[in-house]
Design a protein around this motif. Sequence first.
Motif, PDB file in Angstrom:
ATOM      1  N   ARG A 275       0.825  -1.211   0.000  1.00  0.00           N
ATOM      2  CA  ARG A 275       0.000   0.000   0.000  1.00  0.00           C
ATOM      3  C   ARG A 275       0.860   1.262   0.000  1.00  0.00           C
ATOM      4  NH1 ARG A 275      -4.736  -1.882   4.309  1.00  0.00           N
ATOM      5  NH2 ARG A 275      -5.964  -3.118   2.804  1.00  0.00           N
ATOM      6  N   PHE A 276       1.896   1.268   0.814  1.00  0.00           N
ATOM      7  CA  PHE A 276       2.784   2.434   0.831  1.00  0.00           C
ATOM      8  C   PHE A 276       3.535   2.565  -0.492  1.00  0.00           C
ATOM      9  CE2 PHE A 276       1.926   2.714   5.283  1.00  0.00           C
ATOM     10  CZ  PHE A 276       2.267   4.006   5.658  1.00  0.00           C
ATOM     11  N   LEU A 277       3.943   1.435  -1.053  1.00  0.00           N
ATOM     12  CA  LEU A 277       4.653   1.472  -2.329  1.00  0.00           C
ATOM     13  C   LEU A 277       3.789   2.116  -3.408  1.00  0.00           C
ATOM     14  CD1 LEU A 277       6.945   0.720  -4.274  1.00  0.00           C
ATOM     15  CD2 LEU A 277       5.906  -1.548  -4.484  1.00  0.00           C
ATOM     16  N   GLN A 278       2.529   1.722  -3.496  1.00  0.00           N
ATOM     17  CA  GLN A 278       1.653   2.273  -4.526  1.00  0.00           C
ATOM     18  C   GLN A 278       1.370   3.757  -4.309  1.00  0.00           C
ATOM     19  OE1 GLN A 278      -1.440  -0.942  -4.223  1.00  0.00           O
ATOM     20  NE2 GLN A 278      -1.257  -0.923  -6.451  1.00  0.00           N
ATOM     21  N   ALA A 279       1.415   4.203  -3.048  1.00  0.00           N
ATOM     22  CA  ALA A 279       1.191   5.622  -2.769  1.00  0.00           C
ATOM     23  C   ALA A 279       2.449   6.451  -3.014  1.00  0.00           C
ATOM     24  CB  ALA A 279       0.715   5.805  -1.331  1.00  0.00           C
ATOM     25  N   GLU A 280       3.614   5.916  -2.650  1.00  0.00           N
ATOM     26  CA  GLU A 280       4.861   6.675  -2.790  1.00  0.00           C
ATOM     27  C   GLU A 280       5.464   6.558  -4.188  1.00  0.00           C
ATOM     28  OE1 GLU A 280       7.727   6.200   0.344  1.00  0.00           O
ATOM     29  OE2 GLU A 280       6.181   6.033   1.896  1.00  0.00           O
ATOM     30  N   VAL A 281       5.212   5.438  -4.854  1.00  0.00           N
ATOM     31  CA  VAL A 281       5.681   5.242  -6.236  1.00  0.00           C
ATOM     32  C   VAL A 281       4.459   4.825  -7.057  1.00  0.00           C
ATOM     33  CG1 VAL A 281       7.414   4.150  -7.717  1.00  0.00           C
ATOM     34  CG2 VAL A 281       7.879   4.427  -5.271  1.00  0.00           C
ATOM     35  N   PRO A 282       3.584   5.771  -7.382  1.00  0.00           N
ATOM     36  CA  PRO A 282       2.269   5.429  -7.942  1.00  0.00           C
ATOM     37  C   PRO A 282       2.292   4.861  -9.355  1.00  0.00           C
ATOM     38  CG  PRO A 282       2.576   7.814  -7.882  1.00  0.00           C
ATOM     39  CD  PRO A 282       3.735   7.218  -7.140  1.00  0.00           C
ATOM     40  N   TRP A 283       3.465   4.756  -9.966  1.00  0.00           N
ATOM     41  CA  TRP A 283       3.539   4.232 -11.334  1.00  0.00           C
ATOM     42  C   TRP A 283       3.789   2.726 -11.359  1.00  0.00           C
ATOM     43  CZ3 TRP A 283       6.439   8.288  -9.413  1.00  0.00           C
ATOM     44  CH2 TRP A 283       5.955   9.555  -9.733  1.00  0.00           C
ATOM     45  N   VAL A 284       3.846   2.090 -10.196  1.00  0.00           N
ATOM     46  CA  VAL A 284       4.046   0.641 -10.167  1.00  0.00           C
ATOM     47  C   VAL A 284       2.767  -0.038  -9.703  1.00  0.00           C
ATOM     48  CG1 VAL A 284       6.520   0.820  -9.720  1.00  0.00           C
ATOM     49  CG2 VAL A 284       4.950   0.625  -7.796  1.00  0.00           C
ATOM     50  N   GLU A 285       2.597  -1.255 -10.156  1.00  0.00           N
ATOM     51  CA  GLU A 285       1.468  -2.071  -9.729  1.00  0.00           C
ATOM     52  C   GLU A 285       1.946  -3.055  -8.667  1.00  0.00           C
ATOM     53  OE1 GLU A 285      -1.673  -1.725 -10.618  1.00  0.00           O
ATOM     54  OE2 GLU A 285      -1.202  -0.068 -11.988  1.00  0.00           O
ATOM     55  N   TRP A 286       1.078  -3.330  -7.720  1.00  0.00           N
ATOM     56  CA  TRP A 286       1.378  -4.299  -6.676  1.00  0.00           C
ATOM     57  C   TRP A 286       0.379  -5.443  -6.759  1.00  0.00           C
ATOM     58  CZ3 TRP A 286       5.171  -5.562  -3.540  1.00  0.00           C
ATOM     59  CH2 TRP A 286       4.904  -6.433  -2.474  1.00  0.00           C
ATOM     60  N   PRO A 287       0.834  -6.682  -6.661  1.00  0.00           N
ATOM     61  CA  PRO A 287       2.221  -7.097  -6.446  1.00  0.00           C
ATOM     62  C   PRO A 287       3.085  -6.902  -7.695  1.00  0.00           C
ATOM     63  CG  PRO A 287       0.832  -9.017  -6.753  1.00  0.00           C
ATOM     64  CD  PRO A 287      -0.096  -7.839  -6.693  1.00  0.00           C
ATOM     65  N   LEU A 288       4.376  -6.735  -7.453  1.00  0.00           N
ATOM     66  CA  LEU A 288       5.322  -6.585  -8.552  1.00  0.00           C
ATOM     67  C   LEU A 288       5.371  -7.869  -9.375  1.00  0.00           C
ATOM     68  CD1 LEU A 288       8.266  -4.932  -6.573  1.00  0.00           C
ATOM     69  CD2 LEU A 288       6.597  -3.765  -8.026  1.00  0.00           C
ATOM     70  N   ARG A 289       5.595  -7.693 -10.675  1.00  0.00           N
ATOM     71  CA  ARG A 289       5.702  -8.853 -11.557  1.00  0.00           C
ATOM     72  C   ARG A 289       7.014  -8.783 -12.320  1.00  0.00           C
ATOM     73  NH1 ARG A 289       0.313  -9.981 -14.963  1.00  0.00           N
ATOM     74  NH2 ARG A 289       1.864 -11.415 -15.854  1.00  0.00           N
ATOM     75  N   CYS A 290       7.708  -9.907 -12.356  1.00  0.00           N
ATOM     76  CA  CYS A 290       9.003  -9.922 -13.037  1.00  0.00           C
ATOM     77  C   CYS A 290       8.850  -9.829 -14.547  1.00  0.00           C
ATOM     78  CB  CYS A 290       9.797 -11.168 -12.651  1.00  0.00           C
ATOM     79  SG  CYS A 290       9.039 -12.722 -13.142  1.00  0.00           S
ATOM     80  N   ASP A 291       7.651 -10.126 -15.071  1.00  0.00           N
ATOM     81  CA  ASP A 291       7.442 -10.067 -16.519  1.00  0.00           C
ATOM     82  C   ASP A 291       6.815  -8.749 -16.966  1.00  0.00           C
ATOM     83  OD1 ASP A 291       5.005 -10.523 -15.324  1.00  0.00           O
ATOM     84  OD2 ASP A 291       4.347 -12.064 -16.746  1.00  0.00           O
ATOM     85  N   GLU A 292       6.704  -7.777 -16.068  1.00  0.00           N
ATOM     86  CA  GLU A 292       6.210  -6.445 -16.416  1.00  0.00           C
ATOM     87  C   GLU A 292       7.272  -5.430 -16.019  1.00  0.00           C
ATOM     88  OE1 GLU A 292       2.371  -5.618 -14.839  1.00  0.00           O
ATOM     89  OE2 GLU A 292       1.381  -7.220 -15.981  1.00  0.00           O
ATOM     90  N   LEU A 293       8.001  -4.943 -17.006  1.00  0.00           N
ATOM     91  CA  LEU A 293       9.156  -4.075 -16.777  1.00  0.00           C
ATOM     92  C   LEU A 293       8.717  -2.623 -16.650  1.00  0.00           C
ATOM     93  CD1 LEU A 293      12.221  -3.510 -16.726  1.00  0.00           C
ATOM     94  CD2 LEU A 293      12.159  -3.521 -19.239  1.00  0.00           C
ATOM     95  N   PRO A 294       8.904  -1.995 -15.486  1.00  0.00           N
ATOM     96  CA  PRO A 294       8.596  -0.563 -15.369  1.00  0.00           C
ATOM     97  C   PRO A 294       9.629   0.280 -16.119  1.00  0.00           C
ATOM     98  CG  PRO A 294       8.676  -1.663 -13.207  1.00  0.00           C
ATOM     99  CD  PRO A 294       9.302  -2.583 -14.201  1.00  0.00           C
ATOM    100  N   GLU A 295       9.292   1.544 -16.334  1.00  0.00           N
ATOM    101  CA  GLU A 295      10.259   2.473 -16.900  1.00  0.00           C
ATOM    102  C   GLU A 295      11.438   2.634 -15.935  1.00  0.00           C
ATOM    103  OE1 GLU A 295      10.195   3.996 -19.884  1.00  0.00           O
ATOM    104  OE2 GLU A 295       8.353   2.912 -20.404  1.00  0.00           O
ATOM    105  N   THR A 296      12.604   2.916 -16.491  1.00  0.00           N
ATOM    106  CA  THR A 296      13.815   2.979 -15.672  1.00  0.00           C
ATOM    107  C   THR A 296      13.708   3.965 -14.507  1.00  0.00           C
ATOM    108  OG1 THR A 296      15.256   2.203 -17.445  1.00  0.00           O
ATOM    109  CG2 THR A 296      16.285   3.533 -15.716  1.00  0.00           C
ATOM    110  N   PRO A 297      13.210   5.203 -14.692  1.00  0.00           N
ATOM    111  CA  PRO A 297      13.090   6.102 -13.530  1.00  0.00           C
ATOM    112  C   PRO A 297      12.189   5.534 -12.434  1.00  0.00           C
ATOM    113  CG  PRO A 297      12.884   7.344 -15.568  1.00  0.00           C
ATOM    114  CD  PRO A 297      12.829   5.890 -15.946  1.00  0.00           C
TER     115      PRO A 297
END
Length: 303
Positions: A66-88
């Motif tokens: 929950r904190f991850l999604q609020a502080e880094v709102p461009w990621v989805e939780w749970p993290l997936r190894c087959d979905e690559l976020p942008e480098t920043p």
Amino acid sequence: MSTSYFTDREYGALPAISETIGERVWGALHALMDMRIGNGAFGYRFTEQCPDGKGPCGCDQQAFGRFLQAEVPWVEWPLRCDELPETPVVLDLLEFCAKAVGEPILGSYHSYYGHHHLTWDRAAGLASFVADVNLLFQRNGIAFKLDDDGRAKRILPQPVAQALGWQMFDTGETELDRLLDYARSRFLSPKLDDRRDATEKLWDAFERMKTLEPGSDKRAQADALLDRAAAPGTRMRAALADEAKELTSIGNSLRIRHSEVTQEVIDQSVQLDWLFVRMFGFLRLLLLSSGRSTNPTSAGERR
């Protein structure tokens, strides 16, 4: 334990030139974070409590997510190894994790729930996390690293690093010092937009420097500044005048100081590096020649 490999020792490390975190490195980073969720390392910040009230026993994954999604709102939780976020976004994620990590220290064993009660060594956990991330970056030629505080930094190309290593900003003009210091520190950012902003401030510093010498107008003031860098009538003086005109033209035609639709966007990191070092070197020459800075020493020489 040594973190170097045979190929590093025999052939040298890969040059840190890539500013993109690809699928292979992302997969390893995902595993790295998953392991620390599993062993309770992120419980340093997101603490799971023993149901019997006997103290911390791991990482509260729900709170972490929950904190991850609020502080880094461009990621989805749970993290997936087959979905690559942008480098920043990956770099933001790593900084988030660095703020949460500690080395778990096993305490008493709770046989009913099958877990240990934990305490954390913050310094050891952070150092271990930083070292593991930086090893992955280094082995894959990624031009980023985490510093000792867990903040993402760009590894500068050597010519840029040498240029920015000079201590030279004591010009006697407060606003000029501010622009130069801002440009240099901002250019260290991993984000391309931050480096564009730094380049704009460097061009602003150039325009301000043109008005520091006495003169009837800006043109006369700029000429007086160049006269202090090379004797009037010499080929060097003519070359410096040509360079000043070219840098002014670059600042007006590319999207550095203006944002009209006719300005061309600088969208490659290597292009920004070249422009920044070119202008930085020119300003350094003018500062030294006009007596607005002492001859600088590098960080290594200061030690």
